[in-house]
Enzyme design. Structure first.
Site, short mmCIF file in Angstrom:
data_model
loop_
_atom_site.label_atom_id
_atom_site.label_comp_id
_atom_site.label_asym_id
_atom_site.label_seq_id
_atom_site.Cartn_x
_atom_site.Cartn_y
_atom_site.Cartn_z
N CYS A 1 0.83 -1.21 0.00
CA CYS A 1 0.00 0.00 0.00
C CYS A 1 0.87 1.26 0.00
O CYS A 1 0.59 2.22 -0.72
CB CYS A 1 -0.92 -0.02 1.21
N CYS B 1 -6.63 -1.36 8.16
CA CYS B 1 -7.88 -0.67 7.83
C CYS B 1 -8.94 -1.67 7.38
O CYS B 1 -10.14 -1.47 7.62
CB CYS B 1 -7.63 0.38 6.76
#
EC number: 2.8.1.13
Length: 368
Positions: A110, A209
């Site tokens: 990410c 997340c």
């Protein structure tokens, strides 16, 4: 990447005030970075990436809190719709990896493919800004002798996040600041309180997340992969029990196996082709060496000979002595000074010399 129409208009910065983008998640760390840079004389603009489809703390509360911090500091706030980018590079990547019997590391992926590269491109192309800062606990320095930017551990070793940044490029490091690398977490909280930030007392996120959104990694994976029953076997092939999907298991796992045994058993490997989870005693889940591919040499040029290092094979595991033996710049063999337990395919192996992060890559699946 689609730019949200809610981005605010950038003010014209004074020539004496360098402009910088602060990547804001809505947490206390990134909020403190924005306030700290503003205090240091930067013309700061906040940018928040909208990552997740559907509801979740990272998608709702984070956006709201980031906007509130920008309003409090009197700086512009831009929201970048990165949901498609996140889906393709993180969600699909995770699902494919678990389906193949490995345990992917989403955070480094990410950082490279969703956050740093795209955010720097957005800052340059849309805002005319070439520098960005994040709330990561890490440090960067320039080594003039090597002509290279180098990545170092944070002062606060308990919060150090350099492990997740091993795959950043020289271009990323050249244009990134990590102001919190010189602070402890307690000092960051103190700064946030001194600035009176609305996020000063916000609890620290403990999970990915994805987990904040789906409740657990199991729930997330089940939504995409469902239940795929198979056998749990020992290293001799004897059937000991059954499972509901190999994506529920990782190498080194002991809890949740659901099988009766007179001795402790651990996941030794995952056989995706046979849809089997292979278990054994602790010694059978240890390795004296491991192959690492997709290697990125961060702080030094790729060496041609062996290198003595301290290596981490998971984020929270302590570094251990090892030799890095290059096969090529992109693939190396790790020889551990002592056999290591639970070396997990798909996770990152990251090697250091003291605080200096030398390089890292993805652990390969060992040969049967």
């Amino acid at each position: 990447m689609v730019i949200s129409p809610h981005s605010s208009v950038s003010p014209v910065a004074s020539p004496s005030r360098p402009r910088i983008v602060a990547a804001l998640s809505g947490g206390v760390d990134s909020s403190t970075v924005a306030a700290l840079l503003q205090e240091q004389g930067y013309a700061v603009e906040g940018v928040t990436l909208w990552l997740m489809r559907g509801k979740g703390q990272c998608c709702t509360e984070g956006l709201v809190d980031a906007a509130a911090v920008c309003e409090q500091l009197g700086i512009p706030h831009h929201v970048v719709d990165s949901r498609e980018l996140f889906q393709a590079n993180i969600v699909d990547y995770l699902v494919a990896g678990y389906a193949e019997g490995i345990t992917p590391l989403p955070c480094s992926q990410c950082n490279k493919l969703v956050k740093f590269g795209p955010l720097l491109a957005y800052a340059r192309e849309k805002l005319g800004i070439s520098q960005m800062a994040t709330g990561h606990y890490a440090r960067v320095r320039f080594n003039a002798e090597l002509g290279r930017y180098q990545l170092l551990r944070a002062v606060d070793r308990q919060k150090d996040q350099s492990y997740f940044l091993y795959d950043l490029s020289q271009e990323h490091l050249a244009h990134s600041l990590f102001p919190l690398g010189e602070y402890t977490k307690a000092q960051t909280r103190q700064l946030a309180a001194r600035y009176g930030l609305v996020t000063a007392d916000k609890p620290e996120s403990q999970d990915l997340c994805l987990i904040e959104t789906y409740g657990s990694m199991r729930s997330f994976l089940d939504q995409y992969l469902g239940q795929r029953p198979g056998e749990i076997v020992d290293t001799q092939g004897r059937v000991l029990g059954s499972h509901e999907g190999i994506h529920h298991y990782t190498v080194g796992q002991r809890k949740g196996l659901g099988i009766a045994s007179s001795r402790p058993l651990y996941v030794v490997r995952i056989d995706a082709a046979m849809n089997r989870v292979v278990v054994g005693e602790r010694e059978e889940a240890t390795q004296a060496e491991a192959w690492v591919s997709q290697v990125n040499w961060v702080s030094i040029p790729a060496p041609t000979g062996s290198l003595a290092v301290e290596v981490q094979v998971r984020y929270r595991t302590p570094p251990v002595p090892a030799m890095v033996i290059p096969e090529s710049p992109e693939r190396v063999k790790l020889q551990f000074a002592e056999p290591q337990f639970g070396v997990t395919p798909g996770q990152a192996a990251v090697w250091y010399h003291g605080d200096l992060l030398l390089g890292g890559g993805i652990l390969e699946r060992p040969s049967p």
